[in-house]
Motif scaffolding. Sequence first.
Motif, PDB file in Angstrom:
ATOM      1  N   VAL A  98     -15.986  13.216 -25.963  1.00 36.87           N
ATOM      2  CA  VAL A  98     -14.989  14.405 -25.145  1.00 36.87           C
ATOM      3  C   VAL A  98     -15.700  13.976 -23.752  1.00 36.87           C
ATOM      4  CG1 VAL A  98     -15.242  16.660 -24.721  1.00 36.87           C
ATOM      5  CG2 VAL A  98     -15.119  15.912 -27.019  1.00 36.87           C
ATOM      6  N   ARG A  99     -16.970  13.721 -23.351  1.00 38.45           N
ATOM      7  CA  ARG A  99     -17.542  13.450 -22.011  1.00 38.45           C
ATOM      8  C   ARG A  99     -16.770  12.426 -21.625  1.00 38.45           C
ATOM      9  NH1 ARG A  99     -20.510  10.315 -19.268  1.00 38.45           N
ATOM     10  NH2 ARG A  99     -20.480   8.768 -20.812  1.00 38.45           N
ATOM     11  N   GLN A 100     -16.367  11.254 -22.354  1.00 35.76           N
ATOM     12  CA  GLN A 100     -15.602  10.356 -21.359  1.00 35.76           C
ATOM     13  C   GLN A 100     -14.219  10.873 -20.996  1.00 35.76           C
ATOM     14  OE1 GLN A 100     -15.783   6.192 -23.260  1.00 35.76           O
ATOM     15  NE2 GLN A 100     -17.766   6.668 -24.269  1.00 35.76           N
ATOM     16  N   SER A 101     -13.717  11.512 -21.937  1.00 35.56           N
ATOM     17  CA  SER A 101     -12.499  12.160 -21.731  1.00 35.56           C
ATOM     18  C   SER A 101     -12.497  13.141 -20.418  1.00 35.56           C
ATOM     19  CB  SER A 101     -11.807  13.015 -22.667  1.00 35.56           C
ATOM     20  OG  SER A 101     -11.589  12.216 -23.947  1.00 35.56           O
ATOM     21  N   ILE A 102     -13.378  13.684 -20.316  1.00 35.09           N
ATOM     22  CA  ILE A 102     -13.623  14.648 -19.027  1.00 35.09           C
ATOM     23  C   ILE A 102     -13.791  13.680 -17.734  1.00 35.09           C
ATOM     24  CG2 ILE A 102     -15.108  16.558 -17.961  1.00 35.09           C
ATOM     25  CD1 ILE A 102     -15.562  17.584 -20.660  1.00 35.09           C
ATOM     26  N   THR A 103     -14.449  12.862 -17.775  1.00 39.60           N
ATOM     27  CA  THR A 103     -14.763  11.900 -16.883  1.00 39.60           C
ATOM     28  C   THR A 103     -13.339  11.396 -16.414  1.00 39.60           C
ATOM     29  OG1 THR A 103     -16.914  11.058 -17.579  1.00 39.60           O
ATOM     30  CG2 THR A 103     -16.058   9.832 -16.067  1.00 39.60           C
ATOM     31  N   LEU A 104     -12.789  10.859 -17.366  1.00 39.55           N
ATOM     32  CA  LEU A 104     -11.180  10.140 -16.939  1.00 39.55           C
ATOM     33  C   LEU A 104     -10.588  11.240 -16.220  1.00 39.55           C
ATOM     34  CD1 LEU A 104      -9.071   8.021 -17.174  1.00 39.55           C
ATOM     35  CD2 LEU A 104      -8.522   8.933 -19.466  1.00 39.55           C
ATOM     36  N   LEU A 105     -10.467  12.369 -16.638  1.00 40.59           N
ATOM     37  CA  LEU A 105      -9.691  13.474 -16.159  1.00 40.59           C
ATOM     38  C   LEU A 105     -10.016  13.783 -14.886  1.00 40.59           C
ATOM     39  CD1 LEU A 105      -9.080  15.976 -19.188  1.00 40.59           C
ATOM     40  CD2 LEU A 105      -7.679  13.844 -18.331  1.00 40.59           C
ATOM     41  N   LYS A 106     -11.467  13.739 -14.526  1.00 39.40           N
ATOM     42  CA  LYS A 106     -11.796  13.957 -12.964  1.00 39.40           C
ATOM     43  C   LYS A 106     -11.398  12.798 -12.030  1.00 39.40           C
ATOM     44  CE  LYS A 106     -16.228  16.593 -13.956  1.00 39.40           C
ATOM     45  NZ  LYS A 106     -17.699  16.527 -13.735  1.00 39.40           N
ATOM     46  N   ARG A 107     -11.234  11.551 -12.768  1.00 43.51           N
ATOM     47  CA  ARG A 107     -10.792  10.588 -11.807  1.00 43.51           C
ATOM     48  C   ARG A 107      -9.408  10.650 -11.564  1.00 43.51           C
ATOM     49  NH1 ARG A 107      -8.245   6.070 -12.751  1.00 43.51           N
ATOM     50  NH2 ARG A 107      -8.200   6.210 -15.111  1.00 43.51           N
ATOM     51  N   LEU A 108      -8.652  10.977 -12.615  1.00 43.18           N
ATOM     52  CA  LEU A 108      -7.170  11.661 -12.192  1.00 43.18           C
ATOM     53  C   LEU A 108      -6.900  12.644 -11.188  1.00 43.18           C
ATOM     54  CD1 LEU A 108      -5.909  10.982 -15.844  1.00 43.18           C
ATOM     55  CD2 LEU A 108      -5.639   9.461 -14.068  1.00 43.18           C
ATOM     56  N   ARG A 109      -7.846  13.537 -11.305  1.00 46.37           N
ATOM     57  CA  ARG A 109      -7.958  14.563 -10.328  1.00 46.37           C
ATOM     58  C   ARG A 109      -8.056  14.231  -9.075  1.00 46.37           C
ATOM     59  NH1 ARG A 109      -7.959  20.257 -10.925  1.00 46.37           N
ATOM     60  NH2 ARG A 109      -8.722  21.299  -9.141  1.00 46.37           N
ATOM     61  N   ALA A 110      -8.990  13.277  -8.919  1.00 45.09           N
ATOM     62  CA  ALA A 110      -9.416  12.736  -7.627  1.00 45.09           C
ATOM     63  C   ALA A 110      -8.391  11.986  -6.935  1.00 45.09           C
ATOM     64  CB  ALA A 110     -10.893  11.630  -7.680  1.00 45.09           C
ATOM     65  N   MET A 111      -7.609  11.361  -7.932  1.00 42.43           N
ATOM     66  CA  MET A 111      -6.345  10.512  -7.266  1.00 42.43           C
ATOM     67  C   MET A 111      -5.325  11.639  -6.954  1.00 42.43           C
ATOM     68  SD  MET A 111      -6.258   7.698 -10.388  1.00 42.43           S
ATOM     69  CE  MET A 111      -4.681   7.135 -10.037  1.00 42.43           C
ATOM     70  N   GLY A 112      -5.482  12.855  -7.110  1.00 44.60           N
ATOM     71  CA  GLY A 112      -4.379  13.769  -6.755  1.00 44.60           C
ATOM     72  C   GLY A 112      -3.529  14.159  -7.792  1.00 44.60           C
ATOM     73  N   LYS A 113      -3.569  14.020  -8.903  1.00 47.75           N
ATOM     74  CA  LYS A 113      -2.818  14.302 -10.020  1.00 47.75           C
ATOM     75  C   LYS A 113      -3.006  15.950 -10.507  1.00 47.75           C
ATOM     76  CE  LYS A 113      -1.877   9.794 -11.813  1.00 47.75           C
ATOM     77  NZ  LYS A 113      -0.467   9.751 -11.337  1.00 47.75           N
TER      78      LYS A 113
END
Length: 300
Positions: A182-197
């Motif tokens: 779950v922690r890795q999933s949240i980290t990935l979603l944070k990266r996508l959010r930083a990309m503007g998604k």
Amino acid sequence: MLRHSWTAIHRLLRNAAGSLYHILIVTLSAVIALMLPVSARQFLSWWSRIEHNTSALIAVEMTVAVLLIMVLSYVHRSLRDRTLAAAASGAGLVSFYPRRAPDAQRRIKRLKEEQGTGRTIMVIGSSGYSTFVDQVGDLSSVLDKCLGAHILLVNPSSAEARARIEAIGHPEHTLAGFREEVRQSITLLKRLRAMGKAVKLKLYADPPLVKMVILGDYLWLQHYHADLDIQTMPEYVLRHNRKDHGLYTLYAHYFQQRWNDTDIPEYDLDTDELVYRTRSGGEVRRDSFELDLIEEASVT
């Protein structure tokens, strides 16, 4: 560019195959018409030789009976299959994968890439790791090409998450490992959010029921068995139809109900807090999620 070229080539080959099919049917019809007179004369000649031969007549009768049984069985099976196909089409079922063989896995991933590119995807899952964090996951490349995502995952701190892991009873599936996923999933979603998604995450506390991915007009569905890994379960593909009476509409409505449930908090990807809101979107309260503690728990 390569994908567009392959799509154009595939469309050209499909159109050529259709034309070739019609040419073949016309040619075969002409050949049969030309051979009918010769075939009739040969049949009459053959029948005149065996009509007084009792053994030959019995053999012919048995052969004809067997052929009739085979033909009638084929017709019956075809009618039954057409009925089932019509029922599946009415329900919106377009594909079924009973098990994830390597060739099926590649096809599933390719189809999801085609259906999810340039869309806002919606996902209900457990930890999300095998779906979009793992590099061989079904959505590992789709998230990079989508416009946004609405994702529902299991809260790793809930008692239901612990019960789910204990029910599976596999040494490779531990609560610490689940929390790390779950922690890795949240980290990935944070990266996508930083990309503007436009990425939004919510964490629900009850046991996972279905793994569901909505990609435009297509919905991918698996059932979370009480004590089996999700990867062993069959996967169904549903398509939205214009009459809105298929299973796609049912499960899409289920997703919206879950997403709008005020008891399910939204995870703030900027502050690592669980945000509870009213149905109108007003904020009620915030609870700290303690993402770092989850990471420490997965290590110890």
